[in-house]
Design an enzyme around this catalytic site. Sequence first.
Site, PDB file in Angstrom:
ATOM      1  N   ASP A   1     -17.210   6.936  -1.720  1.00  0.00           N
ATOM      2  CA  ASP A   1     -15.973   6.870  -0.934  1.00  0.00           C
ATOM      3  C   ASP A   1     -15.747   8.263  -0.337  1.00  0.00           C
ATOM      4  O   ASP A   1     -16.443   9.222  -0.698  1.00  0.00           O
ATOM      5  CB  ASP A   1     -14.813   6.472  -1.873  1.00  0.00           C
TER       6      ASP A   1
ATOM      7  N   HIS B   1      -7.334   0.710  -6.459  1.00  0.00           N
ATOM      8  CA  HIS B   1      -7.548  -0.141  -5.276  1.00  0.00           C
ATOM      9  C   HIS B   1      -8.233  -1.439  -5.741  1.00  0.00           C
ATOM     10  O   HIS B   1      -9.393  -1.702  -5.402  1.00  0.00           O
ATOM     11  CB  HIS B   1      -8.405   0.609  -4.260  1.00  0.00           C
TER      12      HIS B   1
ATOM     13  N   ARG C   1       0.884  -1.169   0.000  1.00  0.00           N
ATOM     14  CA  ARG C   1       0.000   0.000   0.000  1.00  0.00           C
ATOM     15  C   ARG C   1       0.921   1.217   0.000  1.00  0.00           C
ATOM     16  O   ARG C   1       1.712   1.408   0.928  1.00  0.00           O
ATOM     17  CB  ARG C   1      -0.915  -0.002   1.222  1.00  0.00           C
TER      18      ARG C   1
ATOM     19  N   GLN D   1     -10.128  -4.093  -3.366  1.00  0.00           N
ATOM     20  CA  GLN D   1     -11.450  -3.701  -2.882  1.00  0.00           C
ATOM     21  C   GLN D   1     -12.535  -4.073  -3.891  1.00  0.00           C
ATOM     22  O   GLN D   1     -13.634  -4.478  -3.520  1.00  0.00           O
ATOM     23  CB  GLN D   1     -11.481  -2.189  -2.606  1.00  0.00           C
TER      24      GLN D   1
ATOM     25  N   ARG E   1     -13.279  -8.874   1.821  1.00  0.00           N
ATOM     26  CA  ARG E   1     -11.845  -8.658   1.548  1.00  0.00           C
ATOM     27  C   ARG E   1     -11.059  -9.918   1.920  1.00  0.00           C
ATOM     28  O   ARG E   1     -10.143 -10.338   1.212  1.00  0.00           O
ATOM     29  CB  ARG E   1     -11.324  -7.461   2.364  1.00  0.00           C
TER      30      ARG E   1
ATOM     31  N   CYS F   1     -16.243   1.445   0.521  1.00  0.00           N
ATOM     32  CA  CYS F   1     -15.078   0.620   0.883  1.00  0.00           C
ATOM     33  C   CYS F   1     -14.700   0.775   2.352  1.00  0.00           C
ATOM     34  O   CYS F   1     -14.038  -0.090   2.914  1.00  0.00           O
ATOM     35  CB  CYS F   1     -13.904   0.957  -0.021  1.00  0.00           C
TER      36      CYS F   1
HETATM   37  N1  NVA Z   1      -9.929   6.595  -1.470  1.00  0.00           N
HETATM   38  C1  NVA Z   1      -9.558   6.162  -0.137  1.00  0.00           C
HETATM   39  C2  NVA Z   1      -9.779   4.695   0.018  1.00  0.00           C
HETATM   40  C3  NVA Z   1      -9.455   4.143   1.386  1.00  0.00           C
HETATM   41  C4  NVA Z   1      -9.639   2.661   1.484  1.00  0.00           C
HETATM   42  C5  NVA Z   1      -8.111   6.543   0.134  1.00  0.00           C
HETATM   43  O1  NVA Z   1      -7.282   6.373  -0.770  1.00  0.00           O
HETATM   44  O2  NVA Z   1      -7.827   7.021   1.230  1.00  0.00           O
HETATM   45  N1   CP Z   2     -11.207  -0.331   2.435  1.00  0.00           N
HETATM   46  C1   CP Z   2      -9.931  -0.365   2.876  1.00  0.00           C
HETATM   47  O1   CP Z   2      -8.982  -0.598   2.112  1.00  0.00           O
HETATM   48  O2   CP Z   2      -9.811  -0.136   4.220  1.00  0.00           O
HETATM   49  P1   CP Z   2      -8.475   0.102   5.053  1.00  0.00           P
HETATM   50  O3   CP Z   2      -7.904   1.429   4.649  1.00  0.00           O
HETATM   51  O4   CP Z   2      -8.899   0.042   6.478  1.00  0.00           O
HETATM   52  O5   CP Z   2      -7.494  -1.005   4.710  1.00  0.00           O
END
Ligand code: NVA
Ligand code: CP
Length: 304
Positions: A219, A131, A104, A134, A287, A259
Amino acid sequence: MATRHFLTLLDIEPATLEKLLDRAIELKTMLRKGVQHEPFRNKVLGMIFEKSSTRTRVSFESAMLQCGGGAIFLSPRDTQLGRGEPVADTARVLSRMVDIIMIRTFEHEKIETFARYSSVPVINALTDTYHPCQLLADIQTFIEHRGSIRGKIVAWVGDGNNMCHSYIEAARQFGFQLRIACPEGFEPNANLVATHSDRVTIVRDPKAAVEHAHLVATDVWASMGQEEEQDHRANAFANYQVSPALMNLAAKDALFMHCLPAHRGEEVSEDMLDDPRSVVWDEAENRLHAQKALMEYLLGNWKP
Ligand code: NVA
Ligand code: CP
């Protein structure tokens, strides 16, 4: 055989993706029945997190533990990556020690570089641009509740962000129509939209986007790394909240997904997550199952 990676949904062909989600549903049933299944015995997952996470970390780590393997959590704070060791060097070293790696991070190019130098499968666990894990869970959830998503209408309400980009690629891979309602200046990547223009339409008005939709997804307005834009974004997105009233304009049997984490009172009304049309808790749980299926596939434990 070349090492398989999962950096975007386009890395796995549509027929295989569908079978992979059937497998995820099967693995979920097996877990519920208490069937012991340990395909990852003696396997180690390296987990590099340069951003926060609850669901992604716990689902990957539990998936490995439940399937007989182990996982190592690596943050930039306590690895040499955080002190400037090149990504390519880190990839070459880690992939000699672990069997599969998830990352990540911020720039999508970083994970592409990592994968180029890794001799083991690399999974995108969120970048600024995509992502895909997800989306495996989201589509699995839709299938469980409503059957195939092929030919259905999906409305994305909100930011043209990493989730939105993966929804665009999901529209291509799983064969649905995607309507995106976003304010001006917050559109998804124009090239991506143009590439998939037969599947994707930008609609400004959330009401128009959700009309007849079978699935409505949203989101947060400010993603990780955009915290200082929060106030500006809250103004721009003020008319983009998903609520039961907005859902009433969608198809009768429409589902709602997010998500998570969610900001109640911003992109969702206080009561949206608890509305009967919301399947966000199943979506979060999936997930675990979808990523087990993904890792079985990437590690060659399961063949489509
Ligand atoms: N769009 C959000 C998704 C988190 C799972 C982010 O990148 O923070
Ligand atoms: N939806 C998701 O990826 O959640 P986290 O940021 O908690 O991993």
